[in-house]
Design an enzyme around this catalytic site. Sequence first.
Site, PDB file in Angstrom:
ATOM      1  N   GLY A   1      -5.844   5.886   1.719  1.00  0.00           N
ATOM      2  CA  GLY A   1      -5.550   7.320   1.704  1.00  0.00           C
ATOM      3  C   GLY A   1      -4.713   7.588   0.474  1.00  0.00           C
ATOM      4  O   GLY A   1      -3.552   7.194   0.409  1.00  0.00           O
ATOM      5  N   HIS A   2      -5.319   8.187  -0.542  1.00  0.00           N
ATOM      6  CA  HIS A   2      -4.636   8.419  -1.817  1.00  0.00           C
ATOM      7  C   HIS A   2      -4.397   9.917  -1.999  1.00  0.00           C
ATOM      8  O   HIS A   2      -5.333  10.706  -1.938  1.00  0.00           O
ATOM      9  CB  HIS A   2      -5.471   7.869  -2.978  1.00  0.00           C
ATOM     10  CG  HIS A   2      -5.670   6.384  -2.894  1.00  0.00           C
ATOM     11  ND1 HIS A   2      -6.443   5.670  -3.765  1.00  0.00           N
ATOM     12  CD2 HIS A   2      -5.168   5.465  -2.018  1.00  0.00           C
ATOM     13  CE1 HIS A   2      -6.413   4.379  -3.433  1.00  0.00           C
ATOM     14  NE2 HIS A   2      -5.653   4.237  -2.376  1.00  0.00           N
TER      15      HIS A   2
ATOM     16  N   LYS B   1      -0.443   5.293  -5.592  1.00  0.00           N
ATOM     17  CA  LYS B   1      -1.531   4.969  -6.534  1.00  0.00           C
ATOM     18  C   LYS B   1      -2.360   6.209  -6.873  1.00  0.00           C
ATOM     19  O   LYS B   1      -2.813   6.372  -7.999  1.00  0.00           O
ATOM     20  CB  LYS B   1      -2.439   3.882  -5.931  1.00  0.00           C
ATOM     21  CG  LYS B   1      -1.721   2.566  -5.654  1.00  0.00           C
ATOM     22  CD  LYS B   1      -2.637   1.553  -5.008  1.00  0.00           C
ATOM     23  CE  LYS B   1      -3.089   1.930  -3.616  1.00  0.00           C
ATOM     24  NZ  LYS B   1      -2.013   1.998  -2.607  1.00  0.00           N
TER      25      LYS B   1
ATOM     26  N   THR C   1      -4.036   7.614   8.903  1.00  0.00           N
ATOM     27  CA  THR C   1      -3.888   7.592  10.366  1.00  0.00           C
ATOM     28  C   THR C   1      -2.743   8.475  10.855  1.00  0.00           C
ATOM     29  O   THR C   1      -2.602   8.663  12.060  1.00  0.00           O
ATOM     30  CB  THR C   1      -3.613   6.148  10.849  1.00  0.00           C
ATOM     31  OG1 THR C   1      -2.441   5.678  10.178  1.00  0.00           O
ATOM     32  CG2 THR C   1      -4.781   5.226  10.562  1.00  0.00           C
TER      33      THR C   1
ATOM     34  N   GLN D   1      -5.003  -0.148  -1.178  1.00  0.00           N
ATOM     35  CA  GLN D   1      -4.071  -1.043  -0.475  1.00  0.00           C
ATOM     36  C   GLN D   1      -3.052  -1.629  -1.477  1.00  0.00           C
ATOM     37  O   GLN D   1      -2.739  -0.962  -2.440  1.00  0.00           O
ATOM     38  CB  GLN D   1      -4.817  -2.158   0.281  1.00  0.00           C
ATOM     39  CG  GLN D   1      -5.585  -1.653   1.499  1.00  0.00           C
ATOM     40  CD  GLN D   1      -6.916  -1.014   1.196  1.00  0.00           C
ATOM     41  OE1 GLN D   1      -7.706  -1.588   0.478  1.00  0.00           O
ATOM     42  NE2 GLN D   1      -7.177   0.151   1.741  1.00  0.00           N
TER      43      GLN D   1
ATOM     44  N   GLY E   1       0.826  -1.209   0.000  1.00  0.00           N
ATOM     45  CA  GLY E   1       0.000   0.000   0.000  1.00  0.00           C
ATOM     46  C   GLY E   1       0.856   1.254   0.000  1.00  0.00           C
ATOM     47  O   GLY E   1       2.083   1.193   0.156  1.00  0.00           O
ATOM     48  N   ASP E   2       0.210   2.393  -0.229  1.00  0.00           N
ATOM     49  CA  ASP E   2       0.866   3.710  -0.233  1.00  0.00           C
ATOM     50  C   ASP E   2       1.969   3.825  -1.271  1.00  0.00           C
ATOM     51  O   ASP E   2       2.949   4.548  -1.084  1.00  0.00           O
ATOM     52  CB  ASP E   2       1.442   4.030   1.164  1.00  0.00           C
ATOM     53  CG  ASP E   2       0.371   4.056   2.223  1.00  0.00           C
ATOM     54  OD1 ASP E   2      -0.764   4.438   1.895  1.00  0.00           O
ATOM     55  OD2 ASP E   2       0.665   3.682   3.380  1.00  0.00           O
ATOM     56  N   GLU E   3       1.827   3.127  -2.370  1.00  0.00           N
ATOM     57  CA  GLU E   3       2.872   3.133  -3.411  1.00  0.00           C
ATOM     58  C   GLU E   3       2.848   4.412  -4.239  1.00  0.00           C
ATOM     59  O   GLU E   3       3.768   4.654  -5.027  1.00  0.00           O
ATOM     60  CB  GLU E   3       2.682   1.917  -4.356  1.00  0.00           C
ATOM     61  CG  GLU E   3       2.853   0.552  -3.704  1.00  0.00           C
ATOM     62  CD  GLU E   3       1.530   0.003  -3.168  1.00  0.00           C
ATOM     63  OE1 GLU E   3       0.549   0.776  -3.096  1.00  0.00           O
ATOM     64  OE2 GLU E   3       1.488  -1.188  -2.810  1.00  0.00           O
TER      65      GLU E   3
HETATM   66  P1  GDP Z   1      -1.364   5.667  -2.261  1.00  0.00           P
HETATM   67  O1  GDP Z   1      -2.109   5.215  -1.057  1.00  0.00           O
HETATM   68  O2  GDP Z   1      -0.775   4.534  -3.017  1.00  0.00           O
HETATM   69  O3  GDP Z   1      -2.175   6.572  -3.163  1.00  0.00           O
HETATM   70  O4  GDP Z   1      -0.129   6.532  -1.733  1.00  0.00           O
HETATM   71  P2  GDP Z   1      -0.188   7.680  -0.597  1.00  0.00           P
HETATM   72  O5  GDP Z   1      -0.828   8.879  -1.180  1.00  0.00           O
HETATM   73  O6  GDP Z   1      -0.745   7.134   0.655  1.00  0.00           O
HETATM   74  O7  GDP Z   1       1.358   7.902  -0.331  1.00  0.00           O
HETATM   75  C1  GDP Z   1       2.226   8.291  -1.341  1.00  0.00           C
HETATM   76  C2  GDP Z   1       2.855   9.621  -0.945  1.00  0.00           C
HETATM   77  O8  GDP Z   1       3.973   9.871  -1.756  1.00  0.00           O
HETATM   78  C3  GDP Z   1       1.936  10.805  -1.118  1.00  0.00           C
HETATM   79  O9  GDP Z   1       2.221  11.766  -0.134  1.00  0.00           O
HETATM   80  C4  GDP Z   1       2.309  11.347  -2.512  1.00  0.00           C
HETATM   81  O10 GDP Z   1       2.050  12.734  -2.671  1.00  0.00           O
HETATM   82  C5  GDP Z   1       3.783  11.076  -2.497  1.00  0.00           C
HETATM   83  N1  GDP Z   1       4.372  10.800  -3.815  1.00  0.00           N
HETATM   84  C6  GDP Z   1       3.846  10.123  -4.871  1.00  0.00           C
HETATM   85  N2  GDP Z   1       4.756   9.993  -5.853  1.00  0.00           N
HETATM   86  C7  GDP Z   1       5.893  10.591  -5.393  1.00  0.00           C
HETATM   87  C8  GDP Z   1       7.204  10.739  -5.939  1.00  0.00           C
HETATM   88  O11 GDP Z   1       7.534  10.285  -7.016  1.00  0.00           O
HETATM   89  N3  GDP Z   1       8.120  11.382  -5.156  1.00  0.00           N
HETATM   90  C9  GDP Z   1       7.811  11.879  -3.925  1.00  0.00           C
HETATM   91  N4  GDP Z   1       8.761  12.501  -3.228  1.00  0.00           N
HETATM   92  N5  GDP Z   1       6.588  11.753  -3.383  1.00  0.00           N
HETATM   93  C10 GDP Z   1       5.650  11.104  -4.112  1.00  0.00           C
HETATM   94  P1  IMO Z   2      -3.770   2.746   0.525  1.00  0.00           P
HETATM   95  O1  IMO Z   2      -4.933   2.545  -0.415  1.00  0.00           O
HETATM   96  C1  IMO Z   2      -1.169   1.094   3.583  1.00  0.00           C
HETATM   97  C2  IMO Z   2      -2.982  -1.696   6.420  1.00  0.00           C
HETATM   98  C3  IMO Z   2      -3.108  -1.249   7.865  1.00  0.00           C
HETATM   99  C4  IMO Z   2      -2.950  -2.588   8.565  1.00  0.00           C
HETATM  100  C5  IMO Z   2      -3.706  -3.536   7.644  1.00  0.00           C
HETATM  101  C6  IMO Z   2      -5.134  -3.810   8.062  1.00  0.00           C
HETATM  102  O2  IMO Z   2      -3.607   4.144   0.980  1.00  0.00           O
HETATM  103  O3  IMO Z   2      -2.534   2.145  -0.058  1.00  0.00           O
HETATM  104  P2  IMO Z   2      -7.368  -2.369   7.936  1.00  0.00           P
HETATM  105  O4  IMO Z   2      -7.726  -1.057   8.552  1.00  0.00           O
HETATM  106  O5  IMO Z   2      -7.459  -2.381   6.448  1.00  0.00           O
HETATM  107  O6  IMO Z   2      -8.099  -3.522   8.548  1.00  0.00           O
HETATM  108  O7  IMO Z   2      -5.810  -2.583   8.306  1.00  0.00           O
HETATM  109  O8  IMO Z   2      -3.690  -2.926   6.365  1.00  0.00           O
HETATM  110  N1  IMO Z   2      -3.601  -0.780   5.425  1.00  0.00           N
HETATM  111  C7  IMO Z   2      -2.895   0.009   4.621  1.00  0.00           C
HETATM  112  N2  IMO Z   2      -1.560   0.244   4.543  1.00  0.00           N
HETATM  113  N3  IMO Z   2      -2.015   1.689   2.707  1.00  0.00           N
HETATM  114  C8  IMO Z   2      -3.345   1.456   2.754  1.00  0.00           C
HETATM  115  O9  IMO Z   2      -4.195   1.928   1.830  1.00  0.00           O
HETATM  116  C9  IMO Z   2      -3.848   0.610   3.771  1.00  0.00           C
HETATM  117  N4  IMO Z   2      -5.084   0.186   4.114  1.00  0.00           N
HETATM  118  C10 IMO Z   2      -4.907  -0.679   5.116  1.00  0.00           C
HETATM  119  O10 IMO Z   2      -2.092  -0.353   8.217  1.00  0.00           O
HETATM  120  O11 IMO Z   2      -1.613  -2.973   8.559  1.00  0.00           O
HETATM  121 MG    MG Z   3      -2.162   5.580   0.980  1.00  0.00          MG
END
Ligand code: GDP
Ligand code: IMO
Ligand code: MG
Length: 440
Positions: free
Chosen positions: A35-36, A11, A295, A218, A7-9
């Site tokens: 959280g995107h 996306k 969170t 995720q 997750g949090d890549e």
């Molecule tokens: P998601 O859940 O996969 O959509 O990812 P998140 O939004 O939770 O976390 C990715 C974070 O990295 C966010 O704060 C983005 O603004 C940031 N981000 C995305 N791509 C890049 C990048 O290439 N470089 C940097 N420094 N930040 C990035």
């Molecule tokens: P995005 O879409 C990263 C993780 C939680 C926990 C596990 C189970 O932003 O990539 P849950 O509340 O789903 O039952 O928690 O999954 N988790 C994530 N980690 N990015 C997310 O979403 C996540 N959604 C859930 O931290 O380890």
């Molecule tokens: Mg996220």
Amino acid sequence: MIGAQWGDEGKGKITDLLSRSADVVVRSQGGVNAGHTVVVAGQTFKLHLIPSGILYPNTECIIGSGTVIDPQVLIEEIEQLKALGVTVDNLYISQTAHITMPYHRKIDQASEESRGEYKIGTTGRGIGPTYADKSERTGIRVLDLMNPEHLHKQLGWTINYKNVILEKLYNLPALDSEKVIEDYLKYAEFLRPYVVDSSLKIYKAVQEKKNILFEGAQGTLLDLDHGTYPYVTSSNPIAGGACVGAGVGPTTIDRVIGVAKAYTTRVGEGPFPTELNDSIGKQLGDLGAEFGTTTGRRRRCGWFDAVIGRYAVRINGLDCLAITKLDVLDELEEIKVCVAYEIDGETCYHFPTNASQFADCKPVYKTLPGWQKPTTSCRSLTDLPKEALNYLKFMAELMEVPIAIVSVGPSRDQTIIVEDPIHGPKRALLDADGIRVGET
Ligand code: GDP
Ligand code: IMO
Ligand code: MG
């Protein structure tokens, strides 16, 4: 488009980018645990349930059947977007998605507390309990919410039942069922105009040959069936999950794009072989601003893990990759990549589905030179320092899929498009030396 790690890549950023050429964007699983983040012209948007295509007024955004919806959070999200001048007339909500109730949130948090050292580290948003009720067939769906008489009957029974759990098992105060029903009827009236038969809507878009993007939430290793169970979420974030959650057949999907960071992060509990509990881990967290969007928890950081990458290629049938946050590695003198695991003295190239083997495995690293130059202004592969280019090539070779997008910063424009991620070639065929010789 799916997350290839935990997750949090990034996306949100990649969805926003691809939404330029999408007519429809669909979220098919997960809930407000997601959280995107999308950054456009210096403004940051944090989306939990609403697809990240919403910033394009002509792109239809659908919250699909396989999602779980916390109406209170969704309404807040709609209001926040409107306040920022974003139109949400293009938002649609599936009538068969399940609803997160206050007892789901309470049970999620209380059960985590009672697990002690066995806690999962959930987001506490009631995701697991909402999906559990769905499986147990006691869930409340959007359709139920839209029918006040039915809702009264169904919730009256369910809240009494959940109150026994809250009071007797967790020693928590009971919920006032009339108050809960009153609140949810208000939410229902707010959301009613957005409710549709989402599978039918998507089917019509398919027939009209529209471009449809399924936005994963995720990531692969958080998948309920194929992730690092029990440290997973309660839905199927893998590519196959998009079919189930959106209500489309597998033949509808032309292409699968995996998003991975140039390193690895994880938020919550569970094994993480390449985790760095040292100054480099801290540096990655600081430079990458690795704090949970939902969170605010600090994300654990580590080196890129190609065993996980290859697993994501296999489980999702990835055609290409989007590599994000390359810029976060800019200052490092050298960079390690996990190419295999050592398990019980043996070198293993495949992800071990045996949880205890995964917990005990030792990463086998290859060390590459860093570039120690900023990449945030690079807009083509030729702009990149040669060490950065070598790092990307090495990743693509290890995972045996081409890299279509490289992200070098959070903004829309901080992106290198290597090849058309939507219409580009299919998955590469490599010869024994890792040279691309064709496509499947
Ligand atoms: P998601 O859940 O996969 O959509 O990812 P998140 O939004 O939770 O976390 C990715 C974070 O990295 C966010 O704060 C983005 O603004 C940031 N981000 C995305 N791509 C890049 C990048 O290439 N470089 C940097 N420094 N930040 C990035
Ligand atoms: P995005 O879409 C990263 C993780 C939680 C926990 C596990 C189970 O932003 O990539 P849950 O509340 O789903 O039952 O928690 O999954 N988790 C994530 N980690 N990015 C997310 O979403 C996540 N959604 C859930 O931290 O380890
Ligand atoms: Mg996220």
